[in-house]
Design a protein around this motif. Structure first.
Motif: not given
Lengths: 731, 370
Positions: B99, B96-97, B101, B164-165, B65, B103-104
């Motif tokens: 996650f 970019s990360m 979860s 997305r990342a 993080r 996180a969408l």
């Protein structure tokens, strides 16, 4: 690729510098009479006031801006922060130090002799303060506060600042004025005398005297209503959760009713049913020759009215508590060889006990703060909230006395609030776990079942009668005496007639109704925006003093409306902040009174949304402001809807705070209705109430339709399930 | 700053290419009085997949993080692509990360989710959608553009998060335990997919996990952390075959630790004695005296009966049949050391409680600094 745009903060800084400059050079510094909205004519910007008006103390407002401009050029964060703080500090010093009344700096006033009275601050001052705040925010962002996000620092500053000005400052004014005599000098002895006065604390009635002190009246009333409404609420909750009650909709409707009912309307309806000339009283006299009496006016009637008003709240609280007791706990107890009674005593009761205390305290606070019902039906039974009102509007016109009473009331409600938050709050066992618990709740013992129904059904009938009266009472000549249908009252209030210049609103109620709607519509988005922004800051950001900040915002919820009303009069009747007599002060009062619901709703909503969503948005290059707009707000739709509905409805139904703030020009519906009822014009009062309720139901439904449902779940469960299986197999 | 549009050449100054993708210089992270990371120094080379591995609470997620900019370092410097990004927020870093979860954003379609970062950096919708569509094809999700995240399976959601990342073509791609929400079977597949994608696109990836098997399978390099510090840093093979200490031996190889007596024979070899058993192994620079030997569970031999020369006597405490192998727990006589053994399935299970003889395959034994 680099994300975000680092250049925007420099641009923002330049804009705020320009705004600060404009606030001094272009906008009228003073609002003159009537506060902010008034007088653009004859109003001059600060620089003109200083140079040609002789108000030289306005000149020091300029140097901080020069310093800020230099700091922006040299990128010196320390200088920028200092400039912003210096600007705000001098604004406060000159505004509060040089005024005719209240606290003032004698030394400063003497130094600038002949400058005694300043008019109220205007738009220029507001923009100046805001610009200085934002300059400060830029400086702090450069120093790396809040991860360098100007938006966050500015938002925190604006929220804290506005709460300080519109909640903290007025309450402080109440405290100060309680210690002052009528000339404004501090007088501890006078305060001691007032706060221990027999009219507040006398216990005469126990010794056979006529009246007890208003503090005891209020306390006794609040305890009685607290206990009874908790018991009633428990009976309703038991019926709703533990029996197969055939009409669950009825209970749901009942729980929504108090939201859309102005508080005094129930008292009004009770008068029409049980009052001296009410329907039931008339029938009793006609049929059984029971003499009419005034038993209703006073504690009995007030208790019934408040129970009708607050029981639904207790019901909602206790229904949540009972649903929170997982059936598997009771089933576990039964498998451990405990009978029904033992299970209740050792498992169920300890689990719901904190909930009961919570429900009691909520009703206790509501009853203490209630103003509408006591003024409508209280008769000679005086409580604190009505005494405050009469101390201000009555012949006495003793603001100091009102302030003292307000302090007593504030101490009561805040103690109850603190008790609820720190003692009960910690002891709540209700946990919402994601796992669905199978199992059936334990059925009630037959005697308990019957007892609950025996309470619930008559009460439902009474509620129905009350609301029936409200809806039809306005369309008969004189309810209880002459029950012939008529549109007279409706037309008196809401007639639209054709005059020589076309159609016009001839009814007597139109003026107050349009003002009410305007104020409500203005307050609605502001309340929701401020509440949601605050909730977002509290839930998602960490900054120094966050816990204190949260506590203070929540505490403002426990300040009774009457206290808000009196405090606004004391704070905003004189320069530098003169707002009384405007519609703006009502909007502000509503915004800060109803904001906590928005905060609660958004915090509740946000805590269900995983933080990784925000973080994902940040790592994808969206800054906090964009994240808030594009990710958080769409998810917060239910919270937005809740706080908008609440803000709108409360702005229409509230009476306690605004009865102090209305003016001839800006009257509000509730105040108008209370006035009609005091004159005995029940027909108009009741027809107007019915119209308000109809408007609110319509608004409630349309806001919900507008804001819409959350578009997150599966669009169509079957379609999604169908498409998911092959996809999952292929994955 | 610079945006890379399709068709434009990547700005690759000669100097920057030689610089590590990520560099930590004396990074400290404190939460109030608690120091989560007491001081980290490491570099991550371009185009490699580096795993931060460790038990929960070891500071690996905090480190990740801090690379992302979601936590700010209390002290020290963080460099990405040779550039000091310590004061920059997550939105400003070229990172970019993915996650844990995923996180969408639940209120956006797959396409809107993948376009989100591109739109935030100012691309027009059409361009953004074209790039997003390409990356969705890369992860094999063409045709799912209009779905909401709730209409996808767990594995598909994971791939949307990856798309997305990577669509932002970040300097560094971060994965925070990306497989923990998937079932065991899918996990193998997805981790292979991630590795393929990383190699195909030449991405620099920092990957956080607590699963040593996952780390061994995907990484070019593994950084093992414990208590906010780096315990060992090396290739999977290094870590497995030459553990730096008993923690690594236990954590990575699930190895048995046996107290031994070390006596140096020459510059590289030493004689190790455990009771009557003698082994000759590299001493790895350790001095004479007491030491510990890490022996992998599958490199211990077992037979029923009394111990002969070169074997250790013990008793079988537990035996379990696990399908593809047998698992035995043995307590050595005398020292009371507990051993875990994995043996191929051959013949019947040795009855629990019987006396056994344990032998050690020197190929699976290595001395570790205590």
């Amino acid at each position: 690729m680099r994300k975000g745009s680092a250049g925007s903060s420099g641009q923002g800084l330049r804009l705020w510098l320009l705004a600060a400059l404009a606030s001094l050079l272009l906008l009228p510094w003073y609002g003159l009479e009537g506060g902010l909205p008034g007088g653009w004519h004859a109003a001059r910007p600060a620089l003109l006031e200083a140079l040609s008006g002789g108000r030289l103390w306005l000149l020091p407002l300029a140097p901080p801006l020069l310093l800020a401009a230099w700091a922006a050029w040299a990128r010196s964060s320390g200088a920028l922060v200092a400039a912003g703080l210096a600007g705000i500090a001098w604004l406060l010093v000159e505004a509060f130090g040089l005024r005719a009344h209240g606290l003032r700096l004698e030394g400063l006033a003497a130094l600038l002799e002949g400058s005694a009275a300043q008019p109220a601050l205007g738009w220029g001052a507001l923009l100046y303060a805001l610009s200085c705040l934002m300059l400060c925010a830029h400086g702090l962002a450069w120093r790396g506060w809040c991860k360098g996000e100007v938006f966050l620092i500015g938002a925190i500053g604006i929220v804290c600042g506005s709460i300080l000005v519109f909640v903290g400052y007025p309450v402080a004014c109440v405290l100060v004025s309680a210690f002052q005599d009528n000339e404004g000098a501090f007088d501890l002895l006078l305060f001691a005398g007032k706060i221990t006065d027999a009219s507040i604390w006398s216990l005469d009635c126990l010794a056979g005297g006529r009246h007890c002190g208003v503090a005891w009246n209020s306390l006794a009333q609040a305890v009685l209503v607290g206990v009874l409404s908790t018991l009633l609420g428990l009976a309703f909750a038991l019926v709703a959760t533990r029996t197969r009650f055939p009409f669950p909709r009825l209970l749901r409707i009942m729980s929504v009713l108090p939201v859309i009912t102005p508080p005094f309307v129930i008292g009004l309806a009770l008068i029409l049913i049980f009052g001296r000339a009410g329907i039931v009283s008339s029938l009793l006299q006609d049929w059984f020759d029971i003499r009419r009496s005034r038993w209703l006016y006073g504690m009995p009637g007030l208790t019934i009215a408040q129970l009708l008003a607050f029981t639904p709240i207790s019901f909602l609280v206790l229904q949540g508590v009972l649903q929170g007791v997982s059936p598997s706990m009771e089933e576990a107890s039964q498998t451990l060889r405990s009978g029904r009674w033992r299970t209740f005593r050792l498992v169920t009761w300890p689990l719901i006990r904190p909930g009961l205390a919570n429900a009691f305290l909520i009703a206790f606070i509501e009853s203490l703060a209630d103003f509408g019902n006591p003024i409508m039906i209280g008769g000679n039974f005086q409580v604190l909230s009505t005494s405050i009102y009469f101390a201000v509007v009555g012949a006495a016109h003793d603001q100091g006395q009102a302030a003292v009473l307000a302090i007593v009331l504030l101490v009561f409600t805040l103690s109850a609030f603190l008790l609820q938050r720190f003692w009960i709050g910690r002891r709540s066992y209700v946990t919402v776990s994601g796992k669905g618990d199978a199992g059936l709740p334990l059925p009630l013992a037959p005697w308990l079942h019957r007892a609950c129904l025996a309470i619930v059904l008559p009460w439902l009938a009474l509620t129905a009668a009350v609301y029936g009266i409200i809806l039809v009472g306005g369309f008969v000549k004189a309810i209880g005496q002459d029950n012939s249908l008529t549109l007279d009252h409706f037309l008196t209030a809401f007639a639209i007639e054709q005059g020589p210049h076309g159609w016009f609103l001839a009814g007597s109620a139109w003026n107050s109704l349009t003002t009410t709607l305007m104020v409500a519509v203005l307050a609605m988005p502001l309340t929701a925006a401020l509440g949601i922004l605050t909730g977002y800051l509290l839930n998602r950001q960490s900054f120094a003093g966050r816990a204190t900040f949260e506590f203070l915002t929540m505490m403002s919820f426990a300040i009774p409306g009457t206290v808000i009303g009196i405090s606004y009069i004391l704070a905003f009747n004189v320069p530098p902040l003169e707002l009384t007599g405007t519609a703006l002060i009502m909007v502000i009062a509503f915004v800060f009174r109803n904001m906590p619901v928005g905060i609660r709703a958004s915090i509740a909503n946000l805590s269900q949304v995983d933080r990784s969503l925000d973080e994902a948005s940040l790592t994808l290059g969206a800054r906090s402001a964009a994240t808030l707009r594009r990710v958080i707000l769409p998810i917060l739709r239910p919270a937005i809807a809740t706080s908008m509905v609440y803000a709108f409805v409360r702005a229409i139904t509230s009476v306690s705070a605004v009865i102090f703030l209305v003016s001839g020009e800006y009257n509000l519906a509730t105040v108008y209705i209370v006035g009609r009822a005091e004159f005995g014009e029940f027909g108009i009062a009741i027809v107007y109430s019915a119209v308000l309720i109809v408007i609110m139901v319509a608004a409630l439904l349309s806001i919900q339709a507008l804001v819409g449902e959350r578009r997150i779940g599966r669009r169509k469960a079957t379609e999604a399930a169908g498409s998911r299986r092959p996809a999952a197999a292929g994955a | 700053m610079n945006q890379i549009l399709p068709g434009q050449p990547r700005p690759a100054p000669a100097l920057a290419a030689t610089r590590p993708a990520v560099e930590f210089r004396g990074v400290v992270k404190r939460y109030g009085p608690v120091t989560a990371v007491p001081g980290l120094d490491f570099t991550i080379a371009r185009g490699t997949l580096v795993t931060l591995l460790g038990p929960s609470g070891c500071g690996k997620t905090t480190t990740l993080r801090m690379i992302a900019g979601l936590e700010s370092a209390s002290e020290g410097q963080i460099l990405i692509g040779g550039e000091d990004v310590t004061p920059l927020s997550a939105a400003e870093r070229d990172v970019s990360m993915v996650f844990q979860s995923y996180a969408l954003f639940p209120h956006m379609t797959v396409m809107e989710n993948v376009c989100y970062g591109l739109r935030a950096s100012g691309l027009r919708r059409a361009e953004a959608e074209a790039m997003a569509a390409e990356k969705l094809a890369t992860v094999g999700l063409s045709g799912f553009e209009r779905r909401l995240p709730s209409e996808l399976s767990g594995g598909q959601q994971q791939r949307v998060a990856v798309a997305r990342a990577i669509v932002l073509e970040p300097k560094v791609l971060l994965f925070d335990e990306p497989l923990s929400n998937l079932d065991a079977k899918l996990r193998r597949r997805v981790r292979a997919d991630i590795r393929d994608l990383q190699q195909k696109l030449g991405l620099t990836v920092v990957y956080v996990t607590h699963d040593q098997e996952e780390a061994l399978a995907v990484s070019d390099r593994i950084i093992v952390m414990r208590g906010g510090c780096i315990v060992q840093d090396g290739s999977p093979r290094d870590l497995y075959e030459r553990p730096g200490n008993r923690f690594i031996a236990d954590f990575i190889g699930n190895a048995n630790l046996l107290p031994v007596l070390l006596r140096r024979l020459d510059d590289s070899l030493a004689e190790f004695s455990i009771g009557a058993l003698r082994l000759t192994l590299p001493h790895r620079g350790l001095p004479d005296g007491a030491a510990e030997l890490a022996v992998r569970p599958q490199c211990l031999g077992l037979r029923p009966g009394a111990a002969a020369a070169g074997e250790l006597p013990g008793h079988l405490r537990k035996a379990a049949y696990l399908g593809d192998h047998l698992e035995y727990e043995v307590v050595l006589d005398g020292s009371g050391t507990e051993l875990l053994l994995k043996r191929p399935v051959e013949g019947a299970l040795i009855p629990e409680g019987s006396a056994v003889a344990v032998s050690i395959d020197p190929a699976g034994a290595v001395v570790v600094p205590a």
